[in-house]
Design a protein around this motif. Sequence first.
Motif, PDB file in Angstrom:
ATOM      1  N   GLY A  49      24.154 -42.667 -21.628  1.00 53.51           N
ATOM      2  CA  GLY A  49      24.629 -42.208 -20.245  1.00 53.51           C
ATOM      3  C   GLY A  49      25.615 -43.200 -19.393  1.00 53.51           C
ATOM      4  N   LYS A  50      26.543 -42.410 -18.872  1.00 53.81           N
ATOM      5  CA  LYS A  50      27.021 -43.352 -17.771  1.00 53.81           C
ATOM      6  C   LYS A  50      26.653 -42.562 -16.419  1.00 53.81           C
ATOM      7  CE  LYS A  50      31.485 -44.631 -15.634  1.00 53.81           C
ATOM      8  NZ  LYS A  50      32.066 -44.094 -14.713  1.00 53.81           N
ATOM      9  N   VAL A  51      25.853 -43.429 -15.689  1.00 48.17           N
ATOM     10  CA  VAL A  51      25.337 -42.673 -14.404  1.00 48.17           C
ATOM     11  C   VAL A  51      26.005 -43.123 -13.264  1.00 48.17           C
ATOM     12  CG1 VAL A  51      23.065 -42.409 -13.220  1.00 48.17           C
ATOM     13  CG2 VAL A  51      23.309 -42.798 -15.793  1.00 48.17           C
ATOM     14  N   ALA A  52      26.380 -41.944 -12.575  1.00 50.09           N
ATOM     15  CA  ALA A  52      27.264 -42.245 -11.116  1.00 50.09           C
ATOM     16  C   ALA A  52      26.048 -42.122  -9.875  1.00 50.09           C
ATOM     17  CB  ALA A  52      28.472 -41.589 -11.140  1.00 50.09           C
ATOM     18  N   ILE A  53      25.691 -42.971  -9.088  1.00 54.02           N
ATOM     19  CA  ILE A  53      24.855 -42.664  -8.176  1.00 54.02           C
ATOM     20  C   ILE A  53      25.655 -42.917  -6.834  1.00 54.02           C
ATOM     21  CG2 ILE A  53      22.817 -43.999  -7.068  1.00 54.02           C
ATOM     22  CD1 ILE A  53      22.361 -44.866  -9.836  1.00 54.02           C
ATOM     23  N   VAL A  54      25.355 -41.713  -5.772  1.00 52.56           N
ATOM     24  CA  VAL A  54      25.685 -41.999  -4.418  1.00 52.56           C
ATOM     25  C   VAL A  54      24.393 -41.843  -3.711  1.00 52.56           C
ATOM     26  CG1 VAL A  54      27.122 -40.980  -2.630  1.00 52.56           C
ATOM     27  CG2 VAL A  54      27.887 -40.741  -4.860  1.00 52.56           C
ATOM     28  N   MET A  55      24.069 -42.898  -2.993  1.00 54.03           N
ATOM     29  CA  MET A  55      22.799 -42.862  -2.152  1.00 54.03           C
ATOM     30  C   MET A  55      23.018 -43.465  -1.099  1.00 54.03           C
ATOM     31  SD  MET A  55      19.076 -44.211  -3.814  1.00 54.03           S
ATOM     32  CE  MET A  55      19.821 -45.880  -4.284  1.00 54.03           C
ATOM     33  N   VAL A  56      21.983 -42.837  -0.045  1.00 55.97           N
ATOM     34  CA  VAL A  56      22.148 -43.502   1.365  1.00 55.97           C
ATOM     35  C   VAL A  56      20.479 -43.621   1.558  1.00 55.97           C
ATOM     36  CG1 VAL A  56      22.389 -42.992   3.995  1.00 55.97           C
ATOM     37  CG2 VAL A  56      23.956 -41.904   2.137  1.00 55.97           C
ATOM     38  N   SER A  57      20.302 -44.955   1.977  1.00 55.68           N
ATOM     39  CA  SER A  57      18.881 -45.540   2.383  1.00 55.68           C
ATOM     40  C   SER A  57      18.736 -46.388   3.305  1.00 55.68           C
ATOM     41  CB  SER A  57      18.250 -46.124   0.843  1.00 55.68           C
ATOM     42  OG  SER A  57      16.855 -46.529   1.088  1.00 55.68           O
ATOM     43  N   HIS A  86      24.858 -46.630 -20.558  1.00 59.43           N
ATOM     44  CA  HIS A  86      26.016 -47.536 -20.658  1.00 59.43           C
ATOM     45  C   HIS A  86      26.322 -48.177 -19.595  1.00 59.43           C
ATOM     46  CE1 HIS A  86      26.185 -46.960 -25.111  1.00 59.43           C
ATOM     47  NE2 HIS A  86      26.006 -45.709 -24.979  1.00 59.43           N
ATOM     48  N   ALA A  87      26.395 -47.519 -18.423  1.00 60.13           N
ATOM     49  CA  ALA A  87      26.963 -47.927 -17.136  1.00 60.13           C
ATOM     50  C   ALA A  87      26.366 -47.295 -16.036  1.00 60.13           C
ATOM     51  CB  ALA A  87      28.343 -47.730 -17.264  1.00 60.13           C
ATOM     52  N   VAL A  88      26.331 -48.017 -15.026  1.00 59.15           N
ATOM     53  CA  VAL A  88      25.881 -47.227 -13.791  1.00 59.15           C
ATOM     54  C   VAL A  88      26.941 -47.612 -12.407  1.00 59.15           C
ATOM     55  CG1 VAL A  88      24.074 -47.491 -11.839  1.00 59.15           C
ATOM     56  CG2 VAL A  88      23.453 -47.942 -14.374  1.00 59.15           C
ATOM     57  N   SER A  89      27.460 -46.597 -11.962  1.00 56.07           N
ATOM     58  CA  SER A  89      28.520 -47.002 -10.818  1.00 56.07           C
ATOM     59  C   SER A  89      27.738 -46.466  -9.762  1.00 56.07           C
ATOM     60  CB  SER A  89      29.634 -46.028 -10.970  1.00 56.07           C
ATOM     61  OG  SER A  89      29.368 -44.694 -10.948  1.00 56.07           O
ATOM     62  N   CYS A  90      27.810 -47.332  -8.489  1.00 56.67           N
ATOM     63  CA  CYS A  90      27.074 -46.850  -7.450  1.00 56.67           C
ATOM     64  C   CYS A  90      27.864 -47.075  -6.023  1.00 56.67           C
ATOM     65  CB  CYS A  90      26.038 -48.007  -6.996  1.00 56.67           C
ATOM     66  SG  CYS A  90      24.875 -48.556  -8.462  1.00 56.67           S
ATOM     67  N   LYS A  91      27.620 -45.914  -5.258  1.00 57.92           N
ATOM     68  CA  LYS A  91      28.203 -45.865  -3.899  1.00 57.92           C
ATOM     69  C   LYS A  91      26.890 -45.832  -3.018  1.00 57.92           C
ATOM     70  CE  LYS A  91      32.594 -43.504  -4.877  1.00 57.92           C
ATOM     71  NZ  LYS A  91      33.322 -42.472  -4.592  1.00 57.92           N
ATOM     72  N   LEU A  92      26.444 -47.156  -2.445  1.00 60.76           N
ATOM     73  CA  LEU A  92      25.525 -47.157  -1.538  1.00 60.76           C
ATOM     74  C   LEU A  92      25.438 -47.571  -0.103  1.00 60.76           C
ATOM     75  CD1 LEU A  92      23.861 -49.457  -4.240  1.00 60.76           C
ATOM     76  CD2 LEU A  92      23.478 -47.040  -4.014  1.00 60.76           C
ATOM     77  N   LYS A  93      25.040 -46.513   0.687  1.00 61.36           N
ATOM     78  CA  LYS A  93      25.290 -46.652   2.108  1.00 61.36           C
ATOM     79  C   LYS A  93      24.253 -46.751   2.862  1.00 61.36           C
ATOM     80  CE  LYS A  93      29.759 -46.206   1.386  1.00 61.36           C
ATOM     81  NZ  LYS A  93      30.499 -47.495   1.707  1.00 61.36           N
ATOM     82  N   THR A  94      24.019 -47.346   4.003  1.00 63.36           N
ATOM     83  CA  THR A  94      23.146 -47.283   5.098  1.00 63.36           C
ATOM     84  C   THR A  94      23.515 -46.017   5.785  1.00 63.36           C
ATOM     85  OG1 THR A  94      24.135 -48.508   6.792  1.00 63.36           O
ATOM     86  CG2 THR A  94      22.843 -49.666   5.470  1.00 63.36           C
ATOM     87  N   PRO A  95      22.393 -45.382   6.489  1.00 68.61           N
ATOM     88  CA  PRO A  95      22.453 -44.200   7.138  1.00 68.61           C
ATOM     89  C   PRO A  95      23.820 -44.341   8.202  1.00 68.61           C
ATOM     90  CG  PRO A  95      20.250 -44.596   6.951  1.00 68.61           C
ATOM     91  CD  PRO A  95      20.845 -45.558   6.437  1.00 68.61           C
ATOM     92  N   GLU A  96      23.748 -45.493   8.959  1.00 67.82           N
ATOM     93  CA  GLU A  96      24.973 -45.445   9.938  1.00 67.82           C
ATOM     94  C   GLU A  96      26.250 -45.501   9.112  1.00 67.82           C
ATOM     95  OE1 GLU A  96      21.177 -46.987  11.493  1.00 67.82           O
ATOM     96  OE2 GLU A  96      22.336 -47.468   9.684  1.00 67.82           O
ATOM     97  N   GLU A  97      26.309 -46.180   8.066  1.00 67.23           N
ATOM     98  CA  GLU A  97      27.613 -46.358   7.266  1.00 67.23           C
ATOM     99  C   GLU A  97      27.923 -44.839   6.765  1.00 67.23           C
ATOM    100  OE1 GLU A  97      27.176 -50.793   5.438  1.00 67.23           O
ATOM    101  OE2 GLU A  97      26.525 -49.211   4.363  1.00 67.23           O
ATOM    102  N   TYR A  98      27.101 -44.258   6.178  1.00 66.26           N
ATOM    103  CA  TYR A  98      27.277 -42.872   5.781  1.00 66.26           C
ATOM    104  C   TYR A  98      27.686 -41.943   6.853  1.00 66.26           C
ATOM    105  CZ  TYR A  98      26.577 -38.449   3.013  1.00 66.26           C
ATOM    106  OH  TYR A  98      26.762 -37.194   2.554  1.00 66.26           O
ATOM    107  N   GLN A  99      27.140 -41.824   8.101  1.00 61.33           N
ATOM    108  CA  GLN A  99      27.541 -41.299   9.259  1.00 61.33           C
ATOM    109  C   GLN A  99      28.895 -41.336   9.661  1.00 61.33           C
ATOM    110  OE1 GLN A  99      25.675 -38.841  10.504  1.00 61.33           O
ATOM    111  NE2 GLN A  99      27.307 -38.164  11.660  1.00 61.33           N
TER     112      GLN A  99
END
Length: 107
Positions: A49-57, A86-99
Amino acid sequence: VGGGAAASRTAWAADLNLPLEEDVQRRLENRYKPTYLDIENQGGNCGGGKVAIVMVSEAFRGQTPLNRTRDVQALFAQDIDSGRIHAVSCKLKTPEEYQKLLEKENR
């Protein structure tokens, strides 16, 4: 019953009996307690798999974007080494950045 750090690491370990997206979601939720999480398997039929992750934490507070990505990718090192992912792409934000991002998109 305790458990501490060792029990936490077990919660982050791969479970090959689960479908890939479900396993990735379980591990990310246990590790990062996200307020928002979107996972997409973009691997198609290529085997791994090529996994795309968007996560706020809150866990990303005080980390650079590069360190956030490294931390998440380290969680899946065993899967990458085995070819399950095979690959992991990430968009990772703090709650403030996401807001701020949401406010910018809604202008």
